[in-house]
Design a protein around this motif. Structure first.
Motif, mmCIF file in Angstrom:
data_model
loop_
_atom_site.group_PDB
_atom_site.id
_atom_site.type_symbol
_atom_site.label_atom_id
_atom_site.label_comp_id
_atom_site.label_asym_id
_atom_site.label_seq_id
_atom_site.Cartn_x
_atom_site.Cartn_y
_atom_site.Cartn_z
ATOM 1 N N ASP B 310 -1.613 7.126 -2.636
ATOM 2 C CA ASP B 310 -2.475 5.961 -2.745
ATOM 3 C C ASP B 310 -3.181 6.029 -4.089
ATOM 4 N N LEU B 311 -3.719 4.900 -4.520
ATOM 5 C CA LEU B 311 -4.200 4.810 -5.890
ATOM 6 C C LEU B 311 -5.392 5.725 -6.178
ATOM 7 N N ALA B 312 -6.162 6.067 -5.139
ATOM 8 C CA ALA B 312 -7.286 6.986 -5.337
ATOM 9 C C ALA B 312 -6.794 8.341 -5.868
ATOM 10 N N GLU B 313 -5.574 8.677 -5.498
ATOM 11 C CA GLU B 313 -4.975 9.939 -5.948
ATOM 12 C C GLU B 313 -4.785 9.966 -7.468
ATOM 13 N N SER B 314 -4.799 8.787 -8.065
ATOM 14 C CA SER B 314 -4.571 8.740 -9.519
ATOM 15 C C SER B 314 -5.786 9.196 -10.327
ATOM 16 N N ILE B 315 -6.968 9.188 -9.706
ATOM 17 C CA ILE B 315 -8.193 9.444 -10.483
ATOM 18 C C ILE B 315 -8.205 10.817 -11.167
ATOM 19 N N PRO B 316 -7.975 11.916 -10.424
ATOM 20 C CA PRO B 316 -7.971 13.210 -11.134
ATOM 21 C C PRO B 316 -6.845 13.317 -12.163
ATOM 22 N N LEU B 317 -5.717 12.657 -11.898
ATOM 23 C CA LEU B 317 -4.610 12.678 -12.862
ATOM 24 C C LEU B 317 -5.040 11.990 -14.161
ATOM 25 N N GLU B 324 -5.682 7.231 -24.202
ATOM 26 C CA GLU B 324 -6.349 6.312 -25.133
ATOM 27 C C GLU B 324 -6.633 4.956 -24.472
ATOM 28 N N HIS B 325 -5.601 4.385 -23.831
ATOM 29 C CA HIS B 325 -5.738 3.077 -23.179
ATOM 30 C C HIS B 325 -5.335 3.189 -21.715
ATOM 31 N N ILE B 326 -6.101 2.539 -20.849
ATOM 32 C CA ILE B 326 -5.738 2.478 -19.431
ATOM 33 C C ILE B 326 -5.783 1.030 -18.964
ATOM 34 N N GLU B 327 -4.689 0.554 -18.386
ATOM 35 C CA GLU B 327 -4.698 -0.745 -17.711
ATOM 36 C C GLU B 327 -4.781 -0.511 -16.204
ATOM 37 N N LEU B 328 -5.670 -1.223 -15.547
ATOM 38 C CA LEU B 328 -5.743 -1.158 -14.088
ATOM 39 C C LEU B 328 -5.289 -2.510 -13.544
ATOM 40 N N CYS B 329 -3.978 -2.624 -13.292
ATOM 41 C CA CYS B 329 -3.392 -3.887 -12.832
ATOM 42 C C CYS B 329 -3.420 -3.903 -11.306
ATOM 43 N N ILE B 330 -4.611 -4.023 -10.756
ATOM 44 C CA ILE B 330 -4.826 -3.936 -9.315
ATOM 45 C C ILE B 330 -5.950 -4.902 -8.937
ATOM 46 N N ASP B 331 -6.146 -5.117 -7.625
ATOM 47 C CA ASP B 331 -7.297 -5.894 -7.181
ATOM 48 C C ASP B 331 -8.550 -5.037 -7.315
ATOM 49 N N ASN B 332 -9.685 -5.661 -7.521
ATOM 50 C CA ASN B 332 -10.961 -4.942 -7.657
ATOM 51 C C ASN B 332 -10.863 -3.722 -8.585
ATOM 52 N N PRO B 333 -10.425 -3.910 -9.804
ATOM 53 C CA PRO B 333 -10.228 -2.768 -10.705
ATOM 54 C C PRO B 333 -11.526 -2.009 -10.997
ATOM 55 N N GLN B 334 -12.677 -2.660 -10.812
ATOM 56 C CA GLN B 334 -13.960 -1.993 -11.097
ATOM 57 C C GLN B 334 -14.164 -0.757 -10.234
ATOM 58 N N LEU B 335 -13.635 -0.783 -9.001
ATOM 59 C CA LEU B 335 -13.816 0.363 -8.096
ATOM 60 C C LEU B 335 -13.180 1.616 -8.685
ATOM 61 N N LEU B 336 -11.923 1.490 -9.102
ATOM 62 C CA LEU B 336 -11.232 2.633 -9.693
ATOM 63 C C LEU B 336 -11.854 2.970 -11.047
ATOM 64 N N ALA B 337 -12.198 1.938 -11.825
ATOM 65 C CA ALA B 337 -12.760 2.144 -13.168
ATOM 66 C C ALA B 337 -14.003 3.020 -13.123
ATOM 67 N N SER B 338 -14.810 2.848 -12.086
ATOM 68 C CA SER B 338 -16.074 3.588 -12.032
ATOM 69 C C SER B 338 -15.858 5.090 -11.854
ATOM 70 N N LEU B 346 -10.703 0.721 -21.281
ATOM 71 C CA LEU B 346 -10.126 0.234 -20.025
ATOM 72 C C LEU B 346 -9.793 -1.251 -20.122
ATOM 73 N N PHE B 347 -8.682 -1.641 -19.492
ATOM 74 C CA PHE B 347 -8.230 -3.022 -19.463
ATOM 75 C C PHE B 347 -8.044 -3.383 -18.005
ATOM 76 N N LEU B 348 -8.901 -4.273 -17.513
ATOM 77 C CA LEU B 348 -9.060 -4.441 -16.076
ATOM 78 C C LEU B 348 -8.374 -5.692 -15.562
ATOM 79 N N GLY B 349 -7.629 -5.533 -14.479
ATOM 80 C CA GLY B 349 -7.026 -6.679 -13.807
ATOM 81 C C GLY B 349 -5.647 -7.015 -14.344
ATOM 82 N N ARG B 350 -5.069 -8.071 -13.754
ATOM 83 C CA ARG B 350 -3.669 -8.373 -14.043
ATOM 84 C C ARG B 350 -3.492 -9.250 -15.285
ATOM 85 N N TYR B 351 -4.603 -9.768 -15.805
ATOM 86 C CA TYR B 351 -4.502 -10.678 -16.966
ATOM 87 C C TYR B 351 -5.132 -10.083 -18.231
#
Lengths: 427, 427
Positions: B310-317, B324-338, B346-351
């Motif tokens: 699940d995506l939470a597993e990505s945080i320590p990775l 340098e750059h991270i795109e979070l192409c997911i719903d509610n990207p702020q949750l993971l971003a925090s 950080l580049f948040l959301g699908r657009y």
């Protein structure tokens, strides 16, 4: 000591020589350091133990100091020293807390959400020298900004020649919130902090002063970890009019001269008579100092007194010298201070000897040397924080600004850059 | 490209190898660079002309580009590109203006007045590469923060092979407020900026990307001047769920891969099916790219796809990779971003494709690479400001805190430090 006067015919030549005076010894230790770093990287603890045994004649079972050992030694710190360290820590913390910056975040007129968050580094190393330069005040000045920034692991290394350590250094570490202490020093300590060993987990940034080996080791591990600046010999510039007590000014000049034969003390005054009085006072005070030989070497080789027509004339001289510390022992020091663009830290008025700032004024005493105040600043909370920026477009916002990005990507010959935007505008 | 799955037995070994992947070519050019620096330091303009003639086949009468030349060339920049650069400059400036920090100043309970003033550097150099990597967007990203910080002299160097220069680079320089431009590059340009020549007054800090010679030259002049970080090959990490269009994600991955064969693109997803679709899309998009050979080399050698439960597993990775750059192409990207503590931007959301940030999102595109986001940050207004701290005690304030400083000076064996305070307490 050399005496310069701005009215001298050859003043600009002499002043230029003063500005370009290279005071640092340049022994090339890069080969030795490279070997030690490589050895610790491969052999870990075993290598650190070997070097510690060889250089420090210290053979501990564990490199890490136990909580019991730290508490017992810290308790041996004289009570008045501990109390002074506590007052210093309180004042330093109060000043550094005011540095904590605000995050930025807003939605612009196009509907793009963007911002910048400040995030603490998670683990840092603090190098503390052994021997004569093992200063508890440096522990406070390096560790407290990290603590206030919110760093989780604050790892201190300090060499323990023959197992000995200054109790005041451990007392300061406890007060400042250091989380781990290892009794190691030299390039091997820097290697252990940067690469990690079996017992020492690696850190992300290393700060703190050290000898030529430590400085070179920091230079070589830069990139693997962050480092603070490479500290050069200390400097003080005192601007004083003839209303000062020359003996006070003499003590101030020598307070930096006593650090190091390569230290530099400069007096700028608008009174030739005061200059002579101050020079005479320096000679008298030197004779009272236990640090006389170091202070004399510094003053004779690198000291300077500059006589100006009026104090405003000192401003361009100061900005070229860009000294670490500046005392303005004059009336209304704020007027002159506002013109100073290159300096580590300012000490204003007749009752602010620089040594107050070394210990407990509040601002940090880790400051840029060797004219680096032209581009660098003293240690601060900012040095233990990172900035992460963010950007969030929705479909409407991307429609408004996307085409310009596609145009620029095409102009730069980067089709995938353009394509990643164009496909979202189209689909 | 390698495919990893967190449920693989050997995942942690493979992931560690990915984290420690050294992607930079390590050619030792330090000897050549040392010679060029020394030559320019001694011979000034003559040496710079010689190297420019030899390496760039360019033999100008004057190294500095005239206002007329700049205006004429800038006018040749296509109108839509100039308009896009103007929009980009406006957005970048708006974001960086919000970074301008507040001075600190207060009088504490003891009566000590203290504070910290932010002061702009007075002169900086911006290195702009020639050839394929001569990007107008980099001119904006390096020069605008300096301009907004209040830097007086913004000096740009850009090599002009056979006298040629990209009109868009000059248009960007005009828009960004660059004050001087010299048609030189390589280590000789860095030397001229650091030491100065007859026609180029020296600067205090040098920023901007360059080839191996430029990077090594910056390393060697560090100390004489300040430098920004040494930029490594670009990196993107995309976190995407199965609700994304795989082709969009493929373009995003390739937008960094096309920069450099050493660039790295990583996809993290919680869907094995989506991973396969994205990989297939990458192959399809690669065939459409004029930059196919570079992008293919990067993707094949350094690309990676990691499947998580699940995506939470990505945080320590993510925090270990510190990309340098991270795109979070997911719903509610702020949750993971925090939860992300180590990243450049950080580049948040699908657009929000990363390329938007390369050109005109607002945040800077000069960002920490090679895992240095553990301790470093992107370029900002702060990089062109210094902090000068100050302290002012009156007699009463010194009476209250002076004795503690004397105690600490004695404990540190520094009698002139103590004496400079004690004499003011006594007299």
């Amino acid at each position: 000591m050399q005496l310069l006067q701005t009215t001298d015919k050859d003043f600009s030549t002499k002043f230029k020589a003063l500005v370009n005076d290279r005071r640092e010894a340049t022994v090339d230790v890069s080969g030795t350091v490279r070997e030690i770093l490589a050895d610790v990287k491969v052999r870990g603890d075993a290598a650190v133990h070997d070097y510690t045994s060889r250089f420090d004649h210290y053979h501990p079972e564990s490199l890490r100091l136990s909580e019991t050992f730290i508490a017992e030694l810290a308790a041996k710190c004289p009570k008045d020293v501990t109390a002074a360290l506590e007052l210093a820590a309180e004042r330093i913390a109060a000043f550094h807390e005011k540095q904590l910056p605000q995050d930025i975040g807003y939605t612009d007129t196009v509907g793009v959400r963007l911002g910048l968050n400040w995030v603490a580094l998670s683990k840092v190393g603090i190098y503390v020298p052994g021997g004569r330069a093992s200063y508890p005040s440096s522990v406070l000045m390096n560790a407290l900004p990290a603590k206030i920034a919110g760093v989780d692991r604050i790892v201190m290394t300090v060499p323990m020649p023959r197992g000995e350590i200054n109790p005041a250094v451990l007392a300061a570490a406890k007060i400042a919130g250091v989380t781990e202490i290892y009794g190691i020093g030299g390039a091997q300590a820097i290697a252990a902090l940067a690469y990690g060993t079996e017992t020492i987990a690696p850190v992300d940034k290393i700060v703190g002063p050290g000898n030529a080996y430590v400085a070179e080791a920091k230079r070589q591990v830069f990139g693997t970890v962050g480092i603070d600046s490479i500290a050069g010999p200390s400097e003080i510039l005192v601007v004083a009019d003839d209303k000062n007590n020359p003996e006070w000014i003499a003590w101030d000049l020598l307070s930096q001269a006593e650090h190091d034969p390569s230290a530099q003390s400069i007096l700028i005054t608008d009174s030739a008579e005061f200059a002579q009085k101050a020079i005479a006072s320096v000679e008298q005070v030197l004779n009272k100092l236990a640090t006389k030989s170091v202070a004399t070497a510094s003053w004779e080789k690198h000291g300077a007194v500059i006589i100006v027509n009026d104090l405003a004339e000192s401003i361009p001289l100061i900005n070229q010298l860009a000294p670490e510390h500046i005392e303005l022992c004059i009336d209304n020091p704020q007027l002159l201070a506002s013109e100073i663009k290159c300096a580590g830290s300012l000490f204003l008025g007749r009752y602010t000897p620089e040594a107050i700032g070394d210990y407990l004024g509040g601002p940090n005493h880790v400051l840029p040397t060797s004219r680096s105040a032209r581009f660098a600043s003293g240690l601060s909370v900012y040095d233990f924080l990172k900035r992460i920026t963010y950007l969030e477009c929705n479909q409407q916002a991307l429609q408004q600004i996307g085409q310009a990005a596609v145009t620029l990507a095409e102009a730069e010959g980067l089709p995938a850059h353009g394509g990643s935007v164009a496909i979202r505008l189209r689909d």
